[in-house]
Write a protein that holds these residues in place. Structure first.
Motif, mmCIF file in Angstrom:
data_model
loop_
_atom_site.group_PDB
_atom_site.id
_atom_site.type_symbol
_atom_site.label_atom_id
_atom_site.label_comp_id
_atom_site.label_asym_id
_atom_site.label_seq_id
_atom_site.Cartn_x
_atom_site.Cartn_y
_atom_site.Cartn_z
ATOM 1 N N LEU A 225 0.863 -1.188 0.000
ATOM 2 C CA LEU A 225 0.000 0.000 0.000
ATOM 3 C C LEU A 225 0.895 1.232 0.000
ATOM 4 O O LEU A 225 1.754 1.382 0.872
ATOM 5 C CB LEU A 225 -0.900 0.027 1.245
ATOM 6 N N CYS A 227 0.735 5.054 0.637
ATOM 7 C CA CYS A 227 -0.162 6.057 1.247
ATOM 8 C C CYS A 227 0.577 7.390 1.247
ATOM 9 O O CYS A 227 1.562 7.570 1.958
ATOM 10 C CB CYS A 227 -0.511 5.623 2.671
ATOM 11 N N THR A 234 -4.965 13.189 -0.180
ATOM 12 C CA THR A 234 -4.498 11.869 0.252
ATOM 13 C C THR A 234 -4.631 10.969 -0.963
ATOM 14 O O THR A 234 -5.702 10.848 -1.547
ATOM 15 C CB THR A 234 -5.341 11.352 1.430
ATOM 16 N N LEU A 236 -3.906 7.207 -2.640
ATOM 17 C CA LEU A 236 -3.696 5.808 -2.275
ATOM 18 C C LEU A 236 -3.532 4.950 -3.513
ATOM 19 O O LEU A 236 -4.273 5.103 -4.478
ATOM 20 C CB LEU A 236 -4.897 5.302 -1.457
ATOM 21 N N VAL A 379 -8.615 4.983 4.113
ATOM 22 C CA VAL A 379 -7.751 3.859 3.716
ATOM 23 C C VAL A 379 -8.567 2.562 3.775
ATOM 24 O O VAL A 379 -8.493 1.722 2.875
ATOM 25 C CB VAL A 379 -6.502 3.777 4.631
ATOM 26 N N LEU A 410 5.102 4.901 2.910
ATOM 27 C CA LEU A 410 4.459 6.155 3.323
ATOM 28 C C LEU A 410 5.183 7.344 2.719
ATOM 29 O O LEU A 410 6.420 7.355 2.628
ATOM 30 C CB LEU A 410 4.464 6.272 4.851
ATOM 31 N N VAL A 424 0.105 4.791 11.773
ATOM 32 C CA VAL A 424 -0.433 4.149 10.557
ATOM 33 C C VAL A 424 0.049 2.698 10.458
ATOM 34 O O VAL A 424 -0.700 1.807 10.055
ATOM 35 C CB VAL A 424 -0.032 4.958 9.299
#
Length: 935
Positions: A225, A227, A234, A236, A379, A410, A424
């Motif tokens: 993922l 992020c 944001t 994703l 998320v 991240l 997170v």
């Protein structure tokens, strides 16, 4: 043009812009990548080179800054359409924290904001009237132009416009925002760029740093993922790592929706906390709040850092003459900032907790931030939407447990804080039931720019290229009566760039020389609700929860120059061809079935359509009969148009189609098109003219809503100069009502033309002169007044003048008192019906008029109450909202006047107009199926 010598990556960020580069060498794989330090002003005449160029502009007042203080190492040449004296970068950011209303920030967020005209001069949003303004496109172009000039100063023999340039955008940017980014680059003189999604750039940067060990490291991390929590969004994405014959391949398999949620929202939350301490119950104005946000942004960065102090002081300078006397300070503690950041934005929520969509979104400075600020929940929603591809990537057989990525990458300034990173990581490990692996990112502020250069290397074969193709699927919407209809897949998610998909199974017969519209839908989901996989050319049922409408593609296909009879139309059979271009945008063409070389490119209609996607419906069974009747009555054959039929036309149409107010949108436009064909014969008799104006205007209202309405408006605007044939009171009234009904489709210049013609009759002095007073009455004074008040594209100065005329006439209990109050409410409304929010009359001006309205008897004349409601309607944007003191007075008087509860709600909370309120404001019911969307 010489071959490029450098690969250049530009991260055009909401808060900071970063540039990285490397030289194109024979051993490109190992060519070192460096940051390009950008020359910028940090004070009067003081230039330094820094790796971050803050994405801020400051528009100084005349005489505030000497010309010599703005000197850069190069001769600054602004882009076309920009103002000449402007400060960009760090000094602009610092000045914005001290002086209100002159700073442009978050241009990138505005670039993706669909409810404003992104080519209009609207920034700074909270700027006063005397502050020069620019559009979001020009603001973005100015940052790229600054970079181009800084680069060219240092590399005179290798200008930036001749290099291999990659500009990054959020993965969630839609087609319009991508095209506007390309437009900004072209304005800045960089004509050839490639767009790259930011989360992919972060992944490219990670791979570039781990080329030797990546294949081994990712063996246990098949699903990652990414992020990316930036300043404004944001972003994703899901990346799958797979192996074929021990060769590593990376594919982007999931992209999130556009989320206007980022560091800006945290800064805003902290500013609200600081504001309460500074002023207790009294709210700051929009410009002061902007100034405060610059300080809370700095405080946040300090207090979330590793060796953070326990408290940071925030100082608010006074304004104007009270500059020193009005200075106040308050403290923000580390604990408070952590609590807001961690519990408000990154709570430890469950995987089943998705964002609260019912609450109205926070609207500050005109930007529609998401309703729920909890990044954690967004998320969870994103991963829920991509469960199928996640199970597949993880090879997870047990579907009773959710498929959660095992790797986490991240990015974004907020992850400079170890606390937020740890939160997170804990969140995902909690959902997975075992620890997830965090991939290192030592420089969250730079990795997007560095990754853009690594992508440039991958395009030249010097590094692994991430696959994944187009990030979302595109569908053609085929509407059906009273149903959502079907959708035809034009380009399925994952289709690789440059690969043309031709829909050979479906042909369209198009008329050349007339506009054609294709309604498009898009989805980032991998499968439909019945678990059907999405494939090119597949026909599917529409699920409103999965699909989002795009601005339609619209084009007028030009003919091939064939000589045709006057009444003949050239038609051509075409197929649709689609592909993802190398620069990262969708390309659609109509291809002639008989000749592959005859192609017509389709372009987005980017004009601000403040309307929901309209469900076009199948034709009414008697519509053809109605169109034939209209055609006959307005035909070239005079005999067939004579007799009583023209007098009963409106009634006859209602007998066939039902009550006029219930005609659906598609029927209305087809009725208008029938009238438009007979427009030259509308002046045949008084009855012909009256019916034409009344029914054509009714059918084209509100002048927009269908992508081809701009073409219809072009057809009728030519009639304005011709005027009317039967010049009596009723004829003039019908004429002005026609233009009022379609005013939403007229541009500013057309609206100004109308105002110039009628202003002399509306002027207060006109009624004092018996001759002009008589002319105003004969020419339908009330209809002219209502038309003038409906021209929302007029400049604020014109609206303010008109509103002041209406107020003085209404207070003198002049004839048409009700119409004057209605016009005042429409002109001074906080939320326009179709115009851009930046043309709303200033809050301060409305507050000067309100005491006069509060003195009146609202029970005796409810229209005064309604005008007050429009002037005090809550928007959530404090630039336009009246002060709480006035709001309270208006609410109390509304309660005493026993007005409908819905009116009170409009003043007390952020709400949409009901159908009956829209009718009262608009003057007509809106067409069935059309709803105005106000953000």
């Amino acid at each position: 043009m010489a071959s490029p010598r450098f690969l250049v990556g530009i991260d055009l960020g909401t808060t900071n812009t970063v540039v990285a580069f490397c030289e194109i060498t024979d051993n490109l794989k190992h060519a070192p990548v460096s940051l390009f330090d950008i020359d910028q002003l940090i004070g009067p005449g003081e230039v330094v080179r820094k790796p971050l160029l803050p994405s801020f502009r400051y528009h100084p007042a005349q005489g505030q800054v000497a010309g010599s203080d703005l000197t850069l190492p190069w001769e600054n040449k602004p882009v076309d359409g920009d103002i000449s004296h402007v400060i960009i970068g760090e000094w602009a950011r610092e000045l914005g924290a001290k002086v209100e209303g002159r700073q442009v920030s978050s241009a990138k967020s505005w670039l993706s904001h669909q409810a404003v005209d992104r080519r209009s001069d609207i920034l700074p949003w909270a700027g006063a009237d005397e502050v020069d303004k620019v559009s979001p496109v020009i603001a973005s172009a100015s940052y790229l132009n600054h970079i181009r000039q800084a680069w060219n100063y240092r590399h005179p023999s290798n200008p930036l416009e001749h290099q291999d340039v990659v500009v990054t955008v959020p993965a969630s940017f839609d087609e319009t925002a991508r095209k506007l980014t390309l437009e900004a680059a072209q304005l800045a003189g960089i004509n050839h760029i490639v767009l790259l999604e930011e989360p992919q750039a972060v992944c490219y940067d990670w791979y570039a740093r781990h080329q030797n060990s990546a294949a081994e490291e990712l063996k246990s991390l098949p699903l990652i993922l990414v992020c990316d929590v930036g300043g404004g969004t944001t972003d994703l994405s899901l990346i799958e790592a797979k192996y074929t014959d021990d060769e590593l391949a990376l594919d982007r398999i999931g992209v999130g929706e556009h989320l206007m949620l980022g560091g800006d929202n945290l800064d805003l939350a902290l500013a609200h906390l600081a504001e309460q301490r500074f002023s207790h119950s009294k709210k700051l104005n929009a410009a002061n709040l902007t100034k405060l946000i610059q300080q809370t942004r700095k405080a946040k960065e300090n207090l979330l850092s590793t060796n953070a102090p326990d408290e940071v002081k925030i100082t608010m300078l006074g304004s104007g003459s009270k500059l020193l006397g009005g200075t106040k300070s308050i403290g923000l503690t580390k604990q408070e900032v952590h609590q807001i950041a961690l519990d408000g934005f990154f709570p430890l929520s469950d995987f089943t907790h998705t964002p609260d969509k019912r609450r109205s979104a926070v609207v500050e400075f005109g930007l529609p931030y998401v309703a729920d600020p909890a990044v954690s929940k967004h998320v969870a929603e994103f991963l829920n939407q991509h469960q199928q591809v996640s199970y597949s990537a993880l090879a997870q057989q047990d579907t009773s447990k959710p498929a959660i990525p095992v790797g986490l990458l991240l990015n974004g300034g907020v992850f400079n804080s170890e606390l937020v990173t740890e939160r997170v990581t804990r969140l995902l490990s909690h959902w997975r039931g075992e620890p997830v692996t965090v991939l290192d990112n030592p420089h969250p502020d730079w990795s997007v720019a560095l990754g853009a250069v690594a992508f440039g290397k991958a395009r030249r074969g010097a590094q692994l290229k991430i696959g994944g193709g187009v990030a979302r699927s595109y569908f053609l919407h085929l509407q059906e009566k009273n149903k959502m209809g079907k959708a035809l897949c034009l380009l399925a998610k994952g289709t690789e760039e440059g690969h043309e998909i031709r829909l050979s199974g479906r042909r369209f017969a198009l008329t050349l020389g007339e506009p054609v519209r294709f309604n498009l839908l898009t989805t980032t989901h991998d499968t439909l609700s019945n678990n059907t996989a999405i494939q090119n050319g597949a026909m599917v049922d529409i699920d409103a929860d999965l699909f989002s409408p795009l601005p339609p593609y619209i084009s007028t296909l030009e003919g091939q120059g064939m000589e045709l009879q006057a009444n003949q139309k050239e038609r051509v059979e075409v197929q649709l061809a689609c592909q993802l271009t190398e620069v990262g945008t969708l390309k659609m063409e109509c291809v002639n079935v008989d000749d592959d070389n005859k192609r017509w490119a389709l372009e987005f209609e980017v004009r601000n359509q403040k309307a929901d996607e309209i469900q076009q419906q199948n034709t009414h069974p008697r519509l053809a009969e109605c169109k034939a009747l209209i055609s006959r009555l307005y035909s070239g054959n005079k005999k067939s148009a004579e007799g009583k039929e023209i007098k009963t036309l409106a009634k006859d149409l209602e007998k066939m189609l039902g009550k006029r107010d219930e005609w659906d949108f598609s029927t209305l436009r087809q009725i208008f098109d029938a009238f438009a064909l007979g427009r030259k014969r509308r002046r045949r008799s008084e009855a012909h003219e009256k019916n034409w104006l009344r029914l054509a205007g009714f059918s084209l209202r509100p002048g927009f809503g269908d992508a081809t309405d701009s073409w219809r408006i072009e057809q009728v605007w030519g009639l304005y100069q011709q005027g009317i044939q039967f010049k009596n009171h009723q004829g003039w009234s019908d004429w002005w009502v026609f233009w009022r009904r379609i005013a939403g489709g007229l541009n500013q210049e057309q609206q100004e033309t109308i105002l110039a013609d009628i202003a002399k009759y509306l002027h207060p002095g006109a009624m004092k002169n018996p001759q002009s007073a008589k002319a105003a009455q004969e020419m339908g004074y009330e209809s002219m007044l209502r038309l003038a008040a409906s021209l929302e594209h007029l400049d604020v100065e014109d609206k303010t003048l008109l509103a002041s005329w209406c107020l003085s006439k209404a207070l003198n209990h002049n004839q048409f008192e009700q119409a004057h109050w209605w016009a005042l409410g429409r002109l001074a409304a906080r939320t326009p019906l179709y115009g851009s929010q930046h043309n709303v009359i200033a809050r301060e001006q409305a507050e000067q008029w309100l005491p006069k309205l509060l003195e009146q008897n609202w029970q005796k004349e409810p229209m005064i109450a309604f005008a007050s409601v429009m002037m005090c309607r809550k928007t959530g944007d404090r630039l336009f909202d009246i002060s709480d003191d006035f709001r309270q007075q208006v609410v109390e008087k509304l309660k005493q006047s026993k007005v409908p509860q819905s009116w009170l709600s409009l003043v007390e909370e952020i709400k949409e107009l009901s159908a009956s309120e829209s009718k009262r404001v608009f003057g007509d019911a809106l067409p069935s199926g059309l709803t105005l969307v106000n953000h």
